[in-house]
Design an enzyme around this catalytic site. Structure first.
Site, mmCIF file in Angstrom:
data_model
loop_
_atom_site.group_PDB
_atom_site.id
_atom_site.type_symbol
_atom_site.label_atom_id
_atom_site.label_comp_id
_atom_site.label_asym_id
_atom_site.label_seq_id
_atom_site.Cartn_x
_atom_site.Cartn_y
_atom_site.Cartn_z
ATOM 1 N N GLY A 56 -24.944 2.814 3.961
ATOM 2 C CA GLY A 56 -24.036 3.384 2.955
ATOM 3 C C GLY A 56 -24.569 3.171 1.553
ATOM 4 N N LYS A 94 0.866 -1.175 0.000
ATOM 5 C CA LYS A 94 0.000 0.000 0.000
ATOM 6 C C LYS A 94 0.900 1.221 0.000
ATOM 7 C CE LYS A 94 -4.526 0.807 0.560
ATOM 8 N NZ LYS A 94 -5.675 0.083 0.048
ATOM 9 N N VAL A 130 -20.665 1.086 -3.977
ATOM 10 C CA VAL A 130 -20.853 -0.347 -3.734
ATOM 11 C C VAL A 130 -22.264 -0.601 -3.200
ATOM 12 C CG1 VAL A 130 -20.031 -2.385 -2.508
ATOM 13 C CG2 VAL A 130 -18.384 -0.662 -3.235
ATOM 14 N N GLY A 161 -23.484 4.401 -1.265
ATOM 15 C CA GLY A 161 -22.469 4.838 -2.224
ATOM 16 C C GLY A 161 -22.334 3.885 -3.403
HETATM 17 P P1 NAD Z 1 -18.546 5.576 -1.370
HETATM 18 O O1 NAD Z 1 -17.755 6.718 -0.828
HETATM 19 O O2 NAD Z 1 -19.027 5.616 -2.769
HETATM 20 O O3 NAD Z 1 -19.829 5.328 -0.425
HETATM 21 C C1 NAD Z 1 -19.808 5.398 0.953
HETATM 22 C C2 NAD Z 1 -21.162 5.933 1.389
HETATM 23 O O4 NAD Z 1 -21.228 5.865 2.821
HETATM 24 C C3 NAD Z 1 -21.404 7.389 0.996
HETATM 25 O O5 NAD Z 1 -22.648 7.500 0.334
HETATM 26 C C4 NAD Z 1 -21.402 8.123 2.338
HETATM 27 O O6 NAD Z 1 -22.245 9.240 2.352
HETATM 28 C C5 NAD Z 1 -21.903 7.029 3.260
HETATM 29 N N1 NAD Z 1 -21.636 7.273 4.676
HETATM 30 C C6 NAD Z 1 -20.551 7.852 5.238
HETATM 31 N N2 NAD Z 1 -20.700 7.928 6.565
HETATM 32 C C7 NAD Z 1 -21.902 7.375 6.840
HETATM 33 C C8 NAD Z 1 -22.621 7.130 8.038
HETATM 34 N N3 NAD Z 1 -22.156 7.496 9.237
HETATM 35 N N4 NAD Z 1 -23.818 6.508 7.957
HETATM 36 C C9 NAD Z 1 -24.327 6.153 6.770
HETATM 37 N N5 NAD Z 1 -23.690 6.346 5.601
HETATM 38 C C10 NAD Z 1 -22.496 6.949 5.643
HETATM 39 O O7 NAD Z 1 -17.656 4.289 -1.078
HETATM 40 P P2 NAD Z 1 -17.785 2.852 -1.770
HETATM 41 O O8 NAD Z 1 -16.801 2.788 -2.883
HETATM 42 O O9 NAD Z 1 -19.216 2.532 -2.006
HETATM 43 O O10 NAD Z 1 -17.206 1.916 -0.611
HETATM 44 C C11 NAD Z 1 -18.001 1.578 0.509
HETATM 45 C C12 NAD Z 1 -17.146 0.851 1.532
HETATM 46 O O11 NAD Z 1 -16.621 -0.339 0.963
HETATM 47 C C13 NAD Z 1 -15.939 1.663 2.009
HETATM 48 O O12 NAD Z 1 -15.711 1.337 3.368
HETATM 49 C C14 NAD Z 1 -14.795 1.117 1.164
HETATM 50 O O13 NAD Z 1 -13.549 1.247 1.826
HETATM 51 C C15 NAD Z 1 -15.198 -0.342 1.034
HETATM 52 N N6 NAD Z 1 -14.666 -0.983 -0.182
HETATM 53 C C16 NAD Z 1 -14.954 -0.471 -1.394
HETATM 54 C C17 NAD Z 1 -14.453 -1.084 -2.544
HETATM 55 C C18 NAD Z 1 -14.782 -0.555 -3.911
HETATM 56 O O14 NAD Z 1 -14.562 -1.283 -4.891
HETATM 57 N N7 NAD Z 1 -15.310 0.646 -4.038
HETATM 58 C C19 NAD Z 1 -13.669 -2.244 -2.417
HETATM 59 C C20 NAD Z 1 -13.410 -2.764 -1.142
HETATM 60 C C21 NAD Z 1 -13.920 -2.123 -0.016
#
Ligand code: NAD
Length: 368
Positions: free
Chosen positions: A180, A80, A184, A182
């Site tokens: 969440g 990383k 994913v 977002g």
């Molecule tokens: P993203 O930033 O698109 O979505 C995260 C969402 O969580 C956002 O909509 C945000 O507003 C919301 N959020 C933040 N704080 C919050 C709270 N207290 N209560 C409710 N919602 C809240 O991120 P993502 O890419 O969808 O990833 C989601 C999670 O999965 C993260 O923890 C990320 O590290 C993990 N992850 C993502 C991937 C990937 O391919 N994107 C891969 C492995 C792990």
């Protein structure tokens, strides 16, 4: 603090500091373990308060990547990188190209990708200087946005969990509390809805709440703090880490915890408490590995079909870990670590005989 004792005891192979005052580059690359292959993990940009904070983060994250790749069956090690800086102020073409040149000097031992605050446009600059990067745009032979693949893998992990708890992998009729909305979360919500589950969701971002409702029309919004109290079968954390903690664990009414967020357990002991309470925990770093699997095949030539085949293997691996957890009578998160460590050890202990491959050291000379 960075000491050799710490590096030895946690198994870190290499930590490299890159500095280029001409573009204000301050970067640290941590290569944790390359037994299985080159270290792969994203670069994160963050305004760390001190070098110690940055080192702490990069060591923890790189070790996590070793375990993630190992348990996912990937021929990759864990690494990383962090760039110390304010993503709003300090990004420039020069900074990312300088970073790319330094990465090139690692000779392929570390391959980078996007992470927090690093986007495809930044990676494009890195890619100008080194090919040791994945997550590049599809137009350059990359794999594009990993989130749909991460969501698919999480869905497979949820199916495996349902099979273990209810004796049937189908999520039909199950209630899922999804935290969440977002990238994913939305894709996962769609998979769940199409398979007949009822999705209750929450988020703090209005735009993402609207996008979620559009993508998952049968879903229902619940309050940000209420997500821990709702009656449900599955709690799917897809926002932040450490949401299974002393304050939330007694509130959860689910039978399964399975989501995309990294490091869902605030501490390892919370995994043991879930087991005592009869709540099945699907290992986060396995079931969210779909995105990593997706980028990992860029070097051999990415295709959607290959990515899906790999991501779908998460179902079988999750079932295997549940079995190991039962056989060894340990919580699932410990069984997951055991499986990862066993694989790394088995390759580290390989004792293949000499194959006469000295030729590359003596070009033009007949070695045998
Ligand atoms: P993203 O930033 O698109 O979505 C995260 C969402 O969580 C956002 O909509 C945000 O507003 C919301 N959020 C933040 N704080 C919050 C709270 N207290 N209560 C409710 N919602 C809240 O991120 P993502 O890419 O969808 O990833 C989601 C999670 O999965 C993260 O923890 C990320 O590290 C993990 N992850 C993502 C991937 C990937 O391919 N994107 C891969 C492995 C792990």
């Amino acid at each position: 603090m960075l000491t050799f004792d710490r590096l030895y005891s946690e198994g870190h192979e290499e930590v490299v500091f890159f500095s280029d005052p001409s573009c204000n580059l301050k970067a640290i690359v941590a290569i944790h373990d390359t037994t299985l292959g080159p270290a792969l993990g994203g670069t994160r940009m963050w305004p760390y308060a001190s070098i110690d904070d940055a080192v702490e983060d990069v060591l923890r994250l790189s070790k996590g990547m070793t375990y993630k790749a190992a348990v996912s069956g990937l021929n990759l090690g864990g690494g990383k990188a962090v760039i110390i800086g304010d993503p709003k102020e300090d990004k420039s073409e020069a900074l990312f190209r300088s970073y790319g040149r330094y990465l090139e000097s690692l000779n392929g031992r570390y391959i980078t990708a996007e992470d927090v605050n690093i986007g495809v446009e930044d990676i494009e600059h890195v890619f100008t200087e080194t090919s040791n990067v994945v997550g590049v745009a599809k137009i350059h032979g990359g794999s594009g946005n990993p989130s749909p693949y991460t969501a698919r893998g999480v869905f497979k992990g949820i199916e495996a969990s349902c099979n273990k708890v209810y004796g049937d992998r189908s999520v039909k009729g199950k209630v899922v509390a999804l935290q969440g909305a977002g990238s994913v979360g939305r894709n996962l919500g769609s998979y769940l809805e199409k398979a007949g589950a009822k999705v209750l969701f929450t988020d703090i971002n209005e735009t993402n709440i609207e996008l979620f409702k559009e993508k998952v029309p049968t879903s229902e919004f619940v309050g940000v703090d209420d997500i821990y109290d709702v009656n449900c079968d599955i709690y799917a954390p897809c926002a932040l880490g450490a949401t299974v903690n002393d304050k939330t664990i007694d509130r959860l009414k689910c039978k399964i915890v399975a989501g995309a967020a990294n490091n869902q357990l605030a501490e390892s002991r919370h995994g043991d408490i879930l087991k005592e309470k009869g709540i099945l925990y699907a290992p986060d770093y396995l079931i969210n590995a779909g995105g990593l699997m997706n980028v990992s095949i860029e070097f051999e030539g990415w295709s959607d079909e290959k990515a899906i085949r790999m991501v779908d293997s998460i179902y079988d691996t999750t079932m295997k870990i549940f079995k190991l957890s039962d056989e060894e009578n340990v919580a699932v998160h410990k069984a997951t670590d055991m499986l990862a460590e066993k694989r790394i050890e088995s390759i580290r202990n390989l004792k293949g005989g000499y194959l006469g491959n000295l030729r590359h050291r003596f070009p033009g000379r007949k070695v045998r």
